[in-house]
Design an enzyme around this catalytic site. Structure first.
Site, PDB file in Angstrom:
ATOM      1  N   ASP A   1       0.947  -1.293   0.121  1.00 10.32           N
ATOM      2  CA  ASP A   1      -0.011  -0.025   0.246  1.00 10.32           C
ATOM      3  C   ASP A   1       0.755   1.054  -0.105  1.00 10.32           C
ATOM      4  O   ASP A   1       1.931   1.344   0.860  1.00 10.32           O
ATOM      5  CB  ASP A   1      -1.009  -0.128   1.173  1.00 10.32           C
ATOM      6  CG  ASP A   1      -1.953   1.060   1.212  1.00 10.32           C
ATOM      7  OD1 ASP A   1      -1.879   1.831   0.525  1.00 10.32           O
ATOM      8  OD2 ASP A   1      -2.926   1.013   1.897  1.00 10.32           O
TER       9      ASP A   1
ATOM     10  N   ASP B   1      -3.491   2.402  -5.363  1.00 13.01           N
ATOM     11  CA  ASP B   1      -2.672   2.420  -4.898  1.00 13.01           C
ATOM     12  C   ASP B   1      -2.259   1.264  -3.915  1.00 13.01           C
ATOM     13  O   ASP B   1      -1.453   1.367  -2.658  1.00 13.01           O
ATOM     14  CB  ASP B   1      -2.437   3.667  -3.798  1.00 13.01           C
ATOM     15  CG  ASP B   1      -3.801   3.671  -2.688  1.00 13.01           C
ATOM     16  OD1 ASP B   1      -4.635   2.902  -2.836  1.00 13.01           O
ATOM     17  OD2 ASP B   1      -3.782   4.541  -2.094  1.00 13.01           O
ATOM     18  N   GLU B   2      -3.033   0.271  -4.097  1.00 12.71           N
ATOM     19  CA  GLU B   2      -3.007  -0.912  -3.389  1.00 12.71           C
ATOM     20  C   GLU B   2      -2.777  -2.291  -4.227  1.00 12.71           C
ATOM     21  O   GLU B   2      -3.229  -2.286  -5.325  1.00 12.71           O
ATOM     22  CB  GLU B   2      -4.087  -1.308  -2.507  1.00 12.71           C
ATOM     23  CG  GLU B   2      -4.364  -0.568  -1.398  1.00 12.71           C
ATOM     24  CD  GLU B   2      -5.770  -0.855  -0.572  1.00 12.71           C
ATOM     25  OE1 GLU B   2      -5.358  -1.621   0.240  1.00 12.71           O
ATOM     26  OE2 GLU B   2      -6.555  -0.423  -0.762  1.00 12.71           O
TER      27      GLU B   2
END
EC number: 2.7.7.7
Length: 405
Positions: free
Chosen positions: A11, A105-106
């Site tokens: 993350d 973003d993960e």
């Protein structure tokens, strides 16, 4: 499902803020808010300096400004964030056999079996170091036997750190944590659990699964399994989309019918183009409207499979006319296409002609070359911004606050 899996959850820490700081180092160390800049906007991301004031994502921007008046508020740029996200994706893609991009973003990475060649922790650490070195973005990860424990571990590792949970230690790691750390426990479920005296994951671990089912239904079983570190869900690299949708929240509640119709037309036209670009057809159209008193209404209609504006837009407007009857101020409108299948536009023997088909092809070619809004219907001119991301290219959509209209 194997119980000796090695799943990494990565993350990017305060991703939007980190991107902005790379572009402007004057923001480093200061409370920064990314999101809608008006009072009606919400916080899409905030720096750790801002979180010390109690600010969190999805909070109304007006409340965030009250908590931290000195915070720097930025609208954000989805194009820049997508560029940075793609750079991280390329590094991961080059380094691992299987990954899942769950959001901008993960990432979930399956390193099962890689310990025969490298240590999984060492490989994950090397990937993290490379991302930090090549992009300048801080990133954290958790490594365990499944996706749930790894995701929770990432949260505990932040900011900009890493943690490994050895096989067999999942329950021990989870037990002292708050039940709110479980991914599927939202505010409503958390409140219900607190009312029952359930605040730590350890309490759920000691409860029979049947009791959780009795209180929370099927969700109770899923929560119980996650609390006990049980999660057999695989890392899936690509998921076929079953629906696409878009919504608009207005800066000011409105009763401007012409404005509403113009934006609805633009939303439907853009989604229809995305269908054609992805070689998809829809068979179900849903319209959503929310009034100033937060009463929300939706209505849907089945149609013959289509991706043509002249078939879809009239249906959307028909649903709008059915729902917009209260004559109250409108806060939000939304359009959704579902029941998607693979296929191109089926020519109607009686209604379509060569001229119509060639027109769509010409319009789509111009949009592909010059942008989604290069050519639009006059009826949709009132919409100043429409999402430009491609929902069928495998990328996760940018999660940004609603823009001004």
């Amino acid at each position: 499902m194997r119980n000796d899996r090695s799943i990494v959850h990565m993350d990017l820490d305060t991703f939007f803020v980190s991107c902005e700081r790379l572009l402007d180092n004057r923001l480093v160390g200061k409370p920064v808010l990314i999101g809608g800049t008006s009072d009606r906007g919400v916080v899409a991301s905030c720096s750790y300096e801002a979180r010390k004031f109690g600010i969190h994502s999805a909070m109304p921007m007006r409340m965030a400004k009250q908590l931290c008046p000195e915070a720097i508020v930025l609208r954000g740029n989805s194009g820049i964030y997508t560029k940075f996200s793609n750079a991280v994706t390329e590094i991961i893609k080059e380094s691992v056999p299987l990954y899942e991009k769950s959001s901008i973003d993960e990432f979930y990475i399956d390193l099962t079996g890689m310990d025969k060649f490298f240590g999984c922790l060492q490989l994950a650490s090397e990937i993290r170091s490379r991302i930090i070195k090549e992009t300048g973005l801080p990133i954290s990860f958790g490594l365990s036997a499944n996706k749930t424990v790894s995701k929770i571990a990432t949260g505990e590792a932040k900011p900009n750190n890493q943690i490994q949970i050895p096989v067999g230690h999942e329950k021990m790691f989870l037990s002292p944590l708050s039940v709110k750390k479980i991914p599927m426990v939202g505010d409503v479920t958390y409140k219900a659990m607190c009312d029952l005296g359930i605040k730590q994951i350890e309490t759920i671990q000691k409860m029979p699964m049947e009791m959780m089912f009795k209180v929370f239904g099927k969700n109770g079983i899923a929560i119980w399994k996650k609390a006990n570190g049980i999660d057999n869900s695989p890392v899936v690299q690509y998921r076929e989309r079953k629906s696409i949708s878009t919504e608009r929240t207005f800066d000011k509640d409105t009763t401007d019918v012409n404005k509403l119709k113009s934006i609805i037309s633009a939303m439907a036209e853009n989604l229809a183009y995305q269908l054609r670009r992805g070689n998809k057809l829809t068979a179900c159209i849903t319209f959503k409207i929310r009034y100033s008193d937060f009463q929300t209404y939706t209505q849907q209609k089945r149609i013959p499979y289509s991706a043509a504006d002249h078939h879809i837009i009239p249906v959307v407007m028909e649903l709008y006319n059915k729902l917009y009857q209260r004559r109250l101020l409108v806060r939000l409108i939304g359009v959704k296409f579902s029941h998607l299948v693979e296929g191109g536009h089926q020519i109607d023997l009686f209604e379509d002609d060569d001229k119509t088909i060639r027109l769509y092809q010409a319009l789509d070619n111009m949009r592909e070359r010059y942008g989604d809004r290069a050519v639009i219907r006059a009826s949709g001119m009132g919409a100043k911004s429409i999402s430009r991301w491609n929902p069928f290219n495998g990328d996760a959509p940018p999660l940004l606050a609603n823009r001004r209209q």
